[in-house]
Design an enzyme around this catalytic site. Structure first.
Site, mmCIF file in Angstrom:
data_model
loop_
_atom_site.group_PDB
_atom_site.id
_atom_site.type_symbol
_atom_site.label_atom_id
_atom_site.label_comp_id
_atom_site.label_asym_id
_atom_site.label_seq_id
_atom_site.Cartn_x
_atom_site.Cartn_y
_atom_site.Cartn_z
ATOM 1 N N HIS A 32 27.880 34.883 39.335
ATOM 2 C CA HIS A 32 29.031 34.472 38.534
ATOM 3 C C HIS A 32 29.742 33.316 39.245
ATOM 4 O O HIS A 32 30.134 33.425 40.409
ATOM 5 C CB HIS A 32 29.977 35.657 38.353
ATOM 6 C CG HIS A 32 31.122 35.405 37.427
ATOM 7 N ND1 HIS A 32 30.989 35.423 36.051
ATOM 8 C CD2 HIS A 32 32.423 35.121 37.671
ATOM 9 C CE1 HIS A 32 32.170 35.185 35.499
ATOM 10 N NE2 HIS A 32 33.063 34.977 36.465
ATOM 11 N N MET A 136 38.469 39.549 30.085
ATOM 12 C CA MET A 136 39.213 39.444 31.341
ATOM 13 C C MET A 136 40.037 40.717 31.535
ATOM 14 O O MET A 136 40.834 41.080 30.660
ATOM 15 C CB MET A 136 40.157 38.229 31.317
ATOM 16 C CG MET A 136 39.487 36.876 31.224
ATOM 17 S SD MET A 136 38.228 36.551 32.475
ATOM 18 C CE MET A 136 39.159 36.718 34.001
ATOM 19 N N ASP A 175 35.591 41.099 33.808
ATOM 20 C CA ASP A 175 35.867 40.256 34.967
ATOM 21 C C ASP A 175 37.286 40.488 35.461
ATOM 22 O O ASP A 175 38.248 40.217 34.743
ATOM 23 C CB ASP A 175 35.681 38.783 34.539
ATOM 24 C CG ASP A 175 35.763 37.804 35.690
ATOM 25 O OD1 ASP A 175 35.892 38.241 36.848
ATOM 26 O OD2 ASP A 175 35.677 36.588 35.416
HETATM 27 C C1 DX5 Z 1 39.213 35.085 38.288
HETATM 28 C C2 DX5 Z 1 37.729 35.039 38.160
HETATM 29 C C3 DX5 Z 1 36.996 36.216 38.629
HETATM 30 C C4 DX5 Z 1 37.239 36.617 40.054
HETATM 31 C C5 DX5 Z 1 37.188 38.115 40.082
HETATM 32 O O1 DX5 Z 1 39.803 34.160 37.464
HETATM 33 O O2 DX5 Z 1 37.356 34.795 36.811
HETATM 34 O O3 DX5 Z 1 35.590 36.043 38.386
HETATM 35 O O4 DX5 Z 1 36.315 36.111 40.969
HETATM 36 O O5 DX5 Z 1 37.540 38.545 41.337
HETATM 37 P P1 DX5 Z 1 37.733 40.067 41.740
HETATM 38 O O6 DX5 Z 1 36.431 40.762 41.490
HETATM 39 O O7 DX5 Z 1 38.103 39.970 43.173
HETATM 40 O O8 DX5 Z 1 38.837 40.584 40.853
HETATM 41 ZN ZN ZN Z 2 35.176 34.791 36.380
#
Ligand code: DX5
Ligand code: ZN
Length: 221
Positions: A32, A136, A175
């Protein structure tokens, strides 16, 4: 199918190639890649040149999450750099339907990323154009934030909507704030692809981190 997509946002950027090799060996399915422009979100990461530099390091697909205004301007360069999936936020696209078509015209998989406040109804007339919905479970911009449990009903509704429309082939990715505990909740609610940054890269043993996400999930593989 359960897909684990470690977010390299949480990797050690001074050793990015090694970090990517490490998570591939540890059992990751996709990489990702979070692209941020300091306009759509209050943070800045990297663009196509870095995607191109890490392309030879791994066989795994690049799942690119565009947190940028007018993301379509980056599509040709990202396709040339070896991206496989591109997800865009509706709020960043004036003509979302056209933007999604542009992704597929490049031969890539198209995704729509929905902020916590963005309703599922934005998907209603574009389902034919997409391969993935990225829900999200935090507000985008930073890793290490806390999972929003209020996104669980949204996941369930999305799963029902896709079933109603006969589009169970569309992947449901989550995510933000994913760990072994939240992985259980989101997969129960319908997610089949998990992005995880801090949880995976924050542990020495990435194989056991990934295995723990699979073990906690309703779907194992
Ligand atoms: C944030 C990103 C995510 C982020 C998630 O805007 O889209 O992909 O890396 O990080 P974690 O898993 O630490 O919440
Ligand atoms: Zn992301």
């Amino acid at each position: 199918m359960l897909t684990i997509a470690p977010s390299i946002l949480a990797a050690d950027f001074s050793r990015l190639g090694e970090e990517i090799r490490d998570i591939e060996a540890a059992g990751a399915d996709w990489i990702h890649v979070d692209i941020m422009d300091n306009h759509f979100v209050p943070n800045l990461t990297f663009g196509p040149p870095i995607v191109s530099m890490i392309r030879p390091v791994t066989q795994l697909p690049f799942d690119v999450h565009l947190m940028t205004e007018s993301p379509e301007t980056l599509f040709p360069a990202l396709a040339a750099a070896g991206a496989n999936r591109l997800s865009v936020h509706p709020e960043a696209c004036v003509h979302l339907h056209r933007t999604l078509a542009a992704i597929r015209e490049l031969g890539l998989k198209a995704g729509v990323a929905l902020n916590p406040h963005t309703p599922l109804s934005v998907l209603e007339y574009i389902l034919a154009e997409i391969d993935l919905v990225l829900i999200m479970t935090i507000n985008p911009g930073f890793g290490g934030q806390t999972f929003l449990p209020s996104m669980l009903p949204k996941l369930r509704e999305l799963r029902e909507m896709l079933a109603r429309k006969g589009r169970q082939d569309i992947r449901i990715e989550v995510d933000g704030g994913i760990n072994a505990e939240t992985a259980a909740l989101v997969t129960e609610a319908g997610a089949d692809a998990l992005v995880a940054g801090t949880y995976i890269f924050g542990q020495q043993d990435r194989a056991s981190a990934i295995a723990s996400l699979r073990a906690a999930s309703r779907l194992r593989r």
